[in-house]
Design an enzyme around this catalytic site. Structure first.
Site, PDB file in Angstrom:
ATOM      1  N   PHE A   1       0.788  -1.111   0.041  1.00  0.00           N
ATOM      2  CA  PHE A   1       0.047  -0.039  -0.023  1.00  0.00           C
ATOM      3  C   PHE A   1       0.941   1.147  -0.151  1.00  0.00           C
ATOM      4  O   PHE A   1       0.714   2.059  -0.852  1.00  0.00           O
ATOM      5  CB  PHE A   1      -0.928  -0.243   1.119  1.00  0.00           C
TER       6      PHE A   1
ATOM      7  N   ASP B   1      10.110  -7.397  -3.213  1.00  0.00           N
ATOM      8  CA  ASP B   1       9.056  -7.532  -2.406  1.00  0.00           C
ATOM      9  C   ASP B   1       8.802  -8.983  -2.633  1.00  0.00           C
ATOM     10  O   ASP B   1       9.419  -9.877  -3.764  1.00  0.00           O
ATOM     11  CB  ASP B   1       7.799  -6.743  -3.239  1.00  0.00           C
TER      12      ASP B   1
ATOM     13  N   THR C   1       2.137  -9.720   1.487  1.00  0.00           N
ATOM     14  CA  THR C   1       0.988  -8.918   1.538  1.00  0.00           C
ATOM     15  C   THR C   1       0.813  -7.830   0.393  1.00  0.00           C
ATOM     16  O   THR C   1       0.019  -7.232   0.313  1.00  0.00           O
ATOM     17  CB  THR C   1       0.943  -8.195   2.934  1.00  0.00           C
ATOM     18  N   GLY C   2       1.986  -7.631  -0.256  1.00  0.00           N
ATOM     19  CA  GLY C   2       1.908  -6.612  -1.303  1.00  0.00           C
ATOM     20  C   GLY C   2       1.133  -7.129  -2.556  1.00  0.00           C
ATOM     21  O   GLY C   2       1.165  -8.738  -2.462  1.00  0.00           O
TER      22      GLY C   2
ATOM     23  N   ILE D   1      13.319 -10.341   2.285  1.00  0.00           N
ATOM     24  CA  ILE D   1      14.302  -9.789   3.042  1.00  0.00           C
ATOM     25  C   ILE D   1      15.000 -10.703   4.188  1.00  0.00           C
ATOM     26  O   ILE D   1      15.598 -10.351   4.514  1.00  0.00           O
ATOM     27  CB  ILE D   1      13.703  -8.635   3.708  1.00  0.00           C
TER      28      ILE D   1
ATOM     29  N   TYR E   1       4.513  -6.773  17.298  1.00  0.00           N
ATOM     30  CA  TYR E   1       4.758  -5.649  16.249  1.00  0.00           C
ATOM     31  C   TYR E   1       5.213  -4.551  16.569  1.00  0.00           C
ATOM     32  O   TYR E   1       6.342  -4.254  16.046  1.00  0.00           O
ATOM     33  CB  TYR E   1       3.357  -5.412  15.639  1.00  0.00           C
TER      34      TYR E   1
ATOM     35  N   LYS F   1       9.201  -3.406  15.447  1.00  0.00           N
ATOM     36  CA  LYS F   1       9.189  -1.819  14.883  1.00  0.00           C
ATOM     37  C   LYS F   1      10.374  -0.967  15.694  1.00  0.00           C
ATOM     38  O   LYS F   1      11.222  -0.198  15.115  1.00  0.00           O
ATOM     39  CB  LYS F   1       8.165  -1.195  14.648  1.00  0.00           C
TER      40      LYS F   1
HETATM   41  C1  UD2 Z   1      -0.904   0.186  14.318  1.00  0.00           C
HETATM   42  C2  UD2 Z   1      -0.016   1.502  14.435  1.00  0.00           C
HETATM   43  C3  UD2 Z   1       0.098   2.145  12.979  1.00  0.00           C
HETATM   44  C4  UD2 Z   1       0.860   1.153  12.268  1.00  0.00           C
HETATM   45  C5  UD2 Z   1      -0.018  -0.056  11.867  1.00  0.00           C
HETATM   46  C6  UD2 Z   1       0.336  -1.319  11.019  1.00  0.00           C
HETATM   47  C7  UD2 Z   1      -0.577   2.497  16.779  1.00  0.00           C
HETATM   48  C8  UD2 Z   1      -1.160   3.693  17.498  1.00  0.00           C
HETATM   49  N1  UD2 Z   1      -0.717   2.506  15.541  1.00  0.00           N
HETATM   50  O1  UD2 Z   1      -2.124   0.633  13.865  1.00  0.00           O
HETATM   51  O2  UD2 Z   1       0.968   3.425  13.160  1.00  0.00           O
HETATM   52  O3  UD2 Z   1       2.188   0.811  12.395  1.00  0.00           O
HETATM   53  O4  UD2 Z   1      -0.243  -0.518  13.628  1.00  0.00           O
HETATM   54  O5  UD2 Z   1      -0.409  -2.304  11.380  1.00  0.00           O
HETATM   55  O6  UD2 Z   1      -0.068   1.435  17.185  1.00  0.00           O
HETATM   56  N2  UD2 Z   1     -10.383  -1.543  14.962  1.00  0.00           N
HETATM   57  C9  UD2 Z   1     -11.880  -1.802  14.865  1.00  0.00           C
HETATM   58  N3  UD2 Z   1     -12.560  -2.409  13.958  1.00  0.00           N
HETATM   59  C10 UD2 Z   1     -12.023  -3.039  13.060  1.00  0.00           C
HETATM   60  C11 UD2 Z   1     -10.431  -2.782  12.913  1.00  0.00           C
HETATM   61  C12 UD2 Z   1      -9.704  -2.115  13.941  1.00  0.00           C
HETATM   62  O7  UD2 Z   1     -12.422  -1.129  16.157  1.00  0.00           O
HETATM   63  O8  UD2 Z   1     -12.576  -3.726  12.223  1.00  0.00           O
HETATM   64  C13 UD2 Z   1      -9.755  -0.732  15.919  1.00  0.00           C
HETATM   65  C14 UD2 Z   1      -8.629  -1.444  16.571  1.00  0.00           C
HETATM   66  O9  UD2 Z   1      -8.864  -2.158  17.519  1.00  0.00           O
HETATM   67  C15 UD2 Z   1      -7.756  -0.035  16.787  1.00  0.00           C
HETATM   68  C16 UD2 Z   1      -7.938   0.949  15.780  1.00  0.00           C
HETATM   69  O10 UD2 Z   1      -9.201   0.656  15.377  1.00  0.00           O
HETATM   70  O11 UD2 Z   1      -8.144   0.338  18.163  1.00  0.00           O
HETATM   71  C17 UD2 Z   1      -6.911   0.927  14.805  1.00  0.00           C
HETATM   72  O12 UD2 Z   1      -6.622  -0.170  14.282  1.00  0.00           O
HETATM   73  P1  UD2 Z   1      -5.853  -0.372  13.259  1.00  0.00           P
HETATM   74  O13 UD2 Z   1      -5.560  -1.837  12.786  1.00  0.00           O
HETATM   75  O14 UD2 Z   1      -6.444   0.207  11.962  1.00  0.00           O
HETATM   76  O15 UD2 Z   1      -4.468   0.337  13.478  1.00  0.00           O
HETATM   77  P2  UD2 Z   1      -3.259   0.102  14.915  1.00  0.00           P
HETATM   78  O16 UD2 Z   1      -3.877   1.196  15.704  1.00  0.00           O
HETATM   79  O17 UD2 Z   1      -3.271  -1.193  15.551  1.00  0.00           O
END
Ligand code: UD2
Length: 312
Positions: free
Chosen positions: A12, A32, A36-37, A56, A143, A147
């Site tokens: 993405f 790549d 996932t890509g 990698i 994760y 990172k």
């Molecule tokens: C983390 C990192 C982000 C990036 C990403 C890569 C943080 C704050 N952010 O994203 O920078 O590295 O990982 O994967 O750690 N959710 C729902 N319903 C859904 C899916 C998700 O409620 O169907 C919630 C989830 O529980 C979370 C929020 O939405 O509270 C964001 O989730 P996400 O998977 O979009 O990203 P996040 O924050 O884990």
């Protein structure tokens, strides 16, 4: 013209970076493994880039691809907090061992600089907001830890071997090409797809968790700036917008945008989930002359337009 190697260039964020590099008439190679890509992400530019299918984790195989490269943009990784909770070993192998391989290959090929996609997840449950790079990292998931380890390796390679590196802590990047059909994708792509398909989105928790959702073009811009910005070397820099929205606010915006009255379902809080996230972007402004040009609501609209034109 400079030569760029983009690891994870079929993904993405990677494919959006490749497009912009070509737009700027740069020479681009992509590395790549297509785990996932997706090849479709590069379909429009396939004849203008060198594409190498490689993993990698395989240092011997990737080494030669770094020859004659000016800048390495290292995005190849297994993203997703829940994926890493389910399978920490693979996330560790790709994100930590793989990053170490990339750094070693870049060092030995004498590339000018490596820019690494780090993550806002490093801050974890540190209670102080907005997030400043000097705050203590408190990773909550494998994760996040992988990172963070990648960043430490970058900083260390600069000090130890003089390899120029910049680690960018991306804050929840979203936008066109974020695949809504992967269970490990970003929440906004899932929610937008649900609106378009007439499905009910699920919020994990009460929806009051917040994110600094960052439209992809802002991340692309920051990343390309980081390749050449003087003063950024050896640094860890937030890339966000400086705003934050809760999931409940996001649903309200989507209801307005789609003229719907969707009431999401609720599920349990995800393991390893961060509660609040909000970037301080002072360092990015200072060292990258970065300014987030596309604000959240505009980005959401653009993403919805893309999804409307693309999704089935
Ligand atoms: C983390 C990192 C982000 C990036 C990403 C890569 C943080 C704050 N952010 O994203 O920078 O590295 O990982 O994967 O750690 N959710 C729902 N319903 C859904 C899916 C998700 O409620 O169907 C919630 C989830 O529980 C979370 C929020 O939405 O509270 C964001 O989730 P996400 O998977 O979009 O990203 P996040 O924050 O884990």
């Amino acid at each position: 013209m400079a030569r760029y190697l983009v690891t994870g260039g079929s993904g993405f964020i990677g494919s959006n970076i490749v497009d912009e590099l070509l737009h700027r008439n740069q020479e681009v190679a992509v590395l790549d493994n297509l785990s996932t890509g997706r090849k479709e992400n590069l379909a429009g530019v396939r004849d203008r880039i060198a594409f190498h299918e490689a993993d990698i984790r395989d240092l011997d195989k990737i080494r030669p691809l770094f020859q004659n490269t000016d800048y390495v943009i290292h995005l190849a990784a297994l993203p997703s907090v829940p994926r890493s909770v389910a399978d920490p070993i693979t996330s560790n192998a790709v994100n930590i061992d793989g990053t170490l391989n990339v750094l070693v290959a870049a060092r030995d090929a004498k590339v000018k600089r490596v820019v690494f996609a780090a993550s806002s997840s490093a801050y974890g449950d540190n209670p102080v907001l907005p997030r400043v790079e000097t705050h203590m990292p408190r990773p909550l998931s494998p994760y996040a830890l992988t990172k963070l380890a990648g960043e430490y390796y970058c900083v260390m390679f600069t000090r130890l071997y003089g390899l120029e590196t910049v680690a960018l802590r991306y804050f929840n990047i979203f936008g066109p090409r974020q695949n809504p059909d992967s269970p490990y994708t970003g929440v906004l792509s899932i929610f937008i797809a649900a609106y378009l398909r007439g499905q009910t989105p699920t919020i994990f928790g009460d929806g009051e968790q917040s994110r600094d959702f960052t439209f992809v073009s802002n991340a692309v811009d920051a990343t390309l700036r980081a390749c050449t910005a003087e003063g950024a070397v050896g640094k860890v820099i937030n890339v966000g917008t400086g705003d934050r929205y809760t999931l409940n606010q996001t649903v309200a915006l989507l209801n307005k945008m789609f003229s719907k009255q969707v009431t999401p379902d609720h599920g349990p809080v995800r393991q390893g989930d961060v509660r609040e996230s909000h970037a301080d972007i002072t360092l990015a402004r200072q060292f990258l002359s970065y300014e987030p040009l596309v604000r959240f609501e505009d980005g959401l609209r653009r993403t919805a337009d893309w999804a409307r034109a693309t999704l089935r």
